[in-house]
Design an enzyme around this catalytic site. Structure first.
Site, PDB file in Angstrom:
ATOM      1  N   PRO A   9     -55.102   0.098   0.065  1.00 16.29           N
ATOM      2  CA  PRO A   9     -54.122  -0.370   1.100  1.00 16.29           C
ATOM      3  C   PRO A   9     -52.864  -0.233   0.957  1.00 16.29           C
ATOM      4  O   PRO A   9     -52.204  -0.224  -0.101  1.00 16.29           O
ATOM      5  CB  PRO A   9     -54.614  -1.803   1.182  1.00 16.29           C
ATOM      6  CG  PRO A   9     -55.436  -2.216   0.119  1.00 16.29           C
ATOM      7  CD  PRO A   9     -56.000  -0.987  -0.299  1.00 16.29           C
ATOM      8  N   ASN A  10     -52.223   0.301   2.077  1.00 13.73           N
ATOM      9  CA  ASN A  10     -50.684   0.426   2.089  1.00 13.73           C
ATOM     10  C   ASN A  10     -50.260   1.877   1.746  1.00 13.73           C
ATOM     11  O   ASN A  10     -49.028   2.192   1.585  1.00 13.73           O
ATOM     12  CB  ASN A  10     -49.942  -0.561   1.722  1.00 13.73           C
ATOM     13  CG  ASN A  10     -50.334  -1.860   2.616  1.00 13.73           C
ATOM     14  OD1 ASN A  10     -50.236  -1.740   3.728  1.00 13.73           O
ATOM     15  ND2 ASN A  10     -50.589  -3.122   2.054  1.00 13.73           N
ATOM     16  N   ARG A  17     -40.671   2.590   2.178  1.00 15.40           N
ATOM     17  CA  ARG A  17     -39.863   1.614   1.491  1.00 15.40           C
ATOM     18  C   ARG A  17     -40.213   1.409  -0.085  1.00 15.40           C
ATOM     19  O   ARG A  17     -41.032   1.904  -0.460  1.00 15.40           O
ATOM     20  CB  ARG A  17     -40.345   0.167   2.076  1.00 15.40           C
ATOM     21  CG  ARG A  17     -39.501  -0.228   3.080  1.00 15.40           C
ATOM     22  CD  ARG A  17     -39.273  -1.632   3.695  1.00 15.40           C
ATOM     23  NE  ARG A  17     -39.156  -1.488   5.023  1.00 15.40           N
ATOM     24  CZ  ARG A  17     -39.692  -1.508   6.478  1.00 15.40           C
ATOM     25  NH1 ARG A  17     -40.940  -1.770   6.112  1.00 15.40           N
ATOM     26  NH2 ARG A  17     -39.111  -1.495   7.348  1.00 15.40           N
ATOM     27  N   TYR A  22     -42.094   2.704  -6.173  1.00 15.93           N
ATOM     28  CA  TYR A  22     -43.219   3.645  -5.689  1.00 15.93           C
ATOM     29  C   TYR A  22     -42.638   5.047  -5.574  1.00 15.93           C
ATOM     30  O   TYR A  22     -43.284   6.158  -5.262  1.00 15.93           O
ATOM     31  CB  TYR A  22     -44.013   3.453  -4.546  1.00 15.93           C
ATOM     32  CG  TYR A  22     -44.686   2.132  -4.492  1.00 15.93           C
ATOM     33  CD1 TYR A  22     -45.355   1.721  -5.623  1.00 15.93           C
ATOM     34  CD2 TYR A  22     -44.193   0.822  -3.838  1.00 15.93           C
ATOM     35  CE1 TYR A  22     -46.059   0.287  -5.858  1.00 15.93           C
ATOM     36  CE2 TYR A  22     -44.912  -0.314  -3.978  1.00 15.93           C
ATOM     37  CZ  TYR A  22     -45.618  -0.515  -4.741  1.00 15.93           C
ATOM     38  OH  TYR A  22     -46.271  -1.887  -5.162  1.00 15.93           O
ATOM     39  N   ASN A  73     -57.115   4.143  -7.012  1.00 19.15           N
ATOM     40  CA  ASN A  73     -55.909   3.424  -7.038  1.00 19.15           C
ATOM     41  C   ASN A  73     -56.378   2.377  -5.870  1.00 19.15           C
ATOM     42  O   ASN A  73     -55.948   2.542  -4.825  1.00 19.15           O
ATOM     43  CB  ASN A  73     -54.733   4.114  -6.638  1.00 19.15           C
ATOM     44  CG  ASN A  73     -53.544   3.312  -6.678  1.00 19.15           C
ATOM     45  OD1 ASN A  73     -53.715   1.944  -6.672  1.00 19.15           O
ATOM     46  ND2 ASN A  73     -52.145   3.843  -6.688  1.00 19.15           N
ATOM     47  N   ALA A  76     -53.619  -3.174  -3.816  1.00 19.46           N
ATOM     48  CA  ALA A  76     -53.636  -4.888  -3.847  1.00 19.46           C
ATOM     49  C   ALA A  76     -55.012  -5.304  -4.219  1.00 19.46           C
ATOM     50  O   ALA A  76     -55.239  -6.467  -4.895  1.00 19.46           O
ATOM     51  CB  ALA A  76     -53.136  -5.126  -2.387  1.00 19.46           C
ATOM     52  N   GLU A  97     -58.867   4.384 -13.477  1.00 21.64           N
ATOM     53  CA  GLU A  97     -57.885   3.520 -12.464  1.00 21.64           C
ATOM     54  C   GLU A  97     -56.469   4.260 -12.539  1.00 21.64           C
ATOM     55  O   GLU A  97     -55.911   4.246 -13.764  1.00 21.64           O
ATOM     56  CB  GLU A  97     -57.877   2.069 -12.921  1.00 21.64           C
ATOM     57  CG  GLU A  97     -56.945   1.099 -12.217  1.00 21.64           C
ATOM     58  CD  GLU A  97     -56.812  -0.192 -13.128  1.00 21.64           C
ATOM     59  OE1 GLU A  97     -57.079  -0.096 -14.169  1.00 21.64           O
ATOM     60  OE2 GLU A  97     -56.801  -1.104 -12.197  1.00 21.64           O
ATOM     61  N   HIS A  99     -52.244   3.488 -11.295  1.00 18.94           N
ATOM     62  CA  HIS A  99     -51.322   2.760 -10.373  1.00 18.94           C
ATOM     63  C   HIS A  99     -49.959   3.472 -10.732  1.00 18.94           C
ATOM     64  O   HIS A  99     -49.709   3.948 -11.925  1.00 18.94           O
ATOM     65  CB  HIS A  99     -51.102   1.511 -11.039  1.00 18.94           C
ATOM     66  CG  HIS A  99     -52.455   0.540 -10.869  1.00 18.94           C
ATOM     67  ND1 HIS A  99     -52.873   0.323  -9.691  1.00 18.94           N
ATOM     68  CD2 HIS A  99     -53.320   0.089 -11.730  1.00 18.94           C
ATOM     69  CE1 HIS A  99     -53.934  -0.557  -9.752  1.00 18.94           C
ATOM     70  NE2 HIS A  99     -54.360  -0.382 -10.984  1.00 18.94           N
ATOM     71  N   ARG A 106     -44.655  -6.281 -13.561  1.00 19.21           N
ATOM     72  CA  ARG A 106     -44.504  -6.673 -12.298  1.00 19.21           C
ATOM     73  C   ARG A 106     -44.771  -8.178 -12.243  1.00 19.21           C
ATOM     74  O   ARG A 106     -45.028  -8.822 -13.401  1.00 19.21           O
ATOM     75  CB  ARG A 106     -45.042  -5.860 -11.336  1.00 19.21           C
ATOM     76  CG  ARG A 106     -44.383  -4.554 -11.500  1.00 19.21           C
ATOM     77  CD  ARG A 106     -44.896  -3.683 -10.342  1.00 19.21           C
ATOM     78  NE  ARG A 106     -44.766  -3.911  -8.925  1.00 19.21           N
ATOM     79  CZ  ARG A 106     -44.919  -3.483  -7.857  1.00 19.21           C
ATOM     80  NH1 ARG A 106     -46.010  -2.844  -7.949  1.00 19.21           N
ATOM     81  NH2 ARG A 106     -44.509  -4.183  -6.642  1.00 19.21           N
TER      82      ARG A 106
HETATM   83  O1  CA2 Z   1     -48.435   0.692  -8.699  1.00 26.14           O
HETATM   84  C1  CA2 Z   1     -49.354   1.054  -7.816  1.00 26.14           C
HETATM   85  O2  CA2 Z   1     -50.154   2.022  -7.610  1.00 26.14           O
HETATM   86  C2  CA2 Z   1     -50.277  -0.019  -6.740  1.00 26.14           C
HETATM   87  O3  CA2 Z   1     -51.657  -0.010  -6.941  1.00 26.14           O
HETATM   88  C3  CA2 Z   1     -49.535  -0.068  -5.491  1.00 26.14           C
HETATM   89  C4  CA2 Z   1     -50.050  -1.246  -4.627  1.00 26.14           C
HETATM   90  C5  CA2 Z   1     -49.745  -2.481  -5.185  1.00 26.14           C
HETATM   91  O4  CA2 Z   1     -50.200  -3.735  -4.457  1.00 26.14           O
HETATM   92  C6  CA2 Z   1     -50.449  -2.626  -6.726  1.00 26.14           C
HETATM   93  O5  CA2 Z   1     -50.213  -3.881  -7.286  1.00 26.14           O
HETATM   94  C7  CA2 Z   1     -49.873  -1.502  -7.538  1.00 26.14           C
HETATM   95  C8  CA2 Z   1     -49.350  -1.172  -3.272  1.00 26.14           C
HETATM   96  C9  CA2 Z   1     -49.462   0.203  -2.405  1.00 26.14           C
HETATM   97  C10 CA2 Z   1     -48.205   0.521  -1.769  1.00 26.14           C
HETATM   98  O6  CA2 Z   1     -47.307  -0.460  -1.094  1.00 26.14           O
HETATM   99  C11 CA2 Z   1     -46.350   0.043  -0.480  1.00 26.14           C
HETATM  100  C12 CA2 Z   1     -45.443  -1.051  -0.216  1.00 26.14           C
HETATM  101  C13 CA2 Z   1     -44.174  -0.642   0.148  1.00 26.14           C
HETATM  102  C14 CA2 Z   1     -43.984   0.507   0.786  1.00 26.14           C
HETATM  103  C15 CA2 Z   1     -44.834   1.487   0.711  1.00 26.14           C
HETATM  104  C16 CA2 Z   1     -46.152   1.262   0.099  1.00 26.14           C
END
Ligand code: CA2
Length: 147
Positions: A9-10, A17, A22, A73, A76, A97, A99, A106
């Site tokens: 997700p996301n 952002r 990221y 990946n 969340a 896996e 990230h 974090r």
């Molecule tokens: O560091 C990673 O790849 C994560 O898997 C990314 C996830 C986060 O929940 C994990 O803890 C670590 C978040 C995915 C993307 O989230 C965004 C947030 C803001 C803007 C764009 C993407």
């Protein structure tokens, strides 16, 4: 080698952002990067992204008998999903896996990874490069297994 690459997700919102965490590149750039890494070693790949836990479980199950390995990946869901862990265990495919960020530097809730319990390796904090490392690791691993 047939690889399934799963993004949770996301991750489709990359580049919009939090560039400090990221990076500035967007999701289509990540997909292009992954496809180039696979092409460079002659691997076939399917890149799948979903914001839904059940859809990710379905995709992992569908890899049984159709893919040789999985790069995931879980985003969340890393920190919550026993269902994704169980799906990875159920198919028994070699998995790595990845990230983008270093989850261990974090918030504390990101220090737990359920899917890592079914993965050969976890790569974090290396941005897009982590996917290349995972793809090459699985390619070498499968070559070793076939010897
Ligand atoms: O560091 C990673 O790849 C994560 O898997 C990314 C996830 C986060 O929940 C994990 O803890 C670590 C978040 C995915 C993307 O989230 C965004 C947030 C803001 C803007 C764009 C993407």
């Amino acid at each position: 080698m047939k690889l399934l690459i799963i993004n949770g997700p996301n991750l489709n919102m990359l580049g919009i952002r939090e560039p400090n965490i990221y990076g500035r590149q967007d999701y289509p750039a990540l997909v292009a990067y992954i496809e180039n890494c696979c092409a460079a070693i002659g691997a076939e790949c399917k890149v799948f992204q979903s914001n839904h836990e059940g859809a990710i479980v379905d995709e992992i199950q569908a890899a049984y008998g159709t893919a040789d390995a999985i790069v995931i990946n879980p985003a969340a869901y890393t920190h919550t999903s026993v269902a994704i862990l169980d799906a990875l265990k159920a198919v028994g495919l070699p998995a790595v896996e990845v990230h983008l960020s270093n989850i261990y530097e974090r918030e504390e809730f990101r220090h737990i990874s359920y899917p890592s319990l079914a993965c050969l390796k976890s790569i974090y904090g290396k941005g897009f490069e982590g996917y290349r490392e995972a793809i090459e690791y699985l390619n070498d691993y499968l070559k070793e297994c076939r010897k």
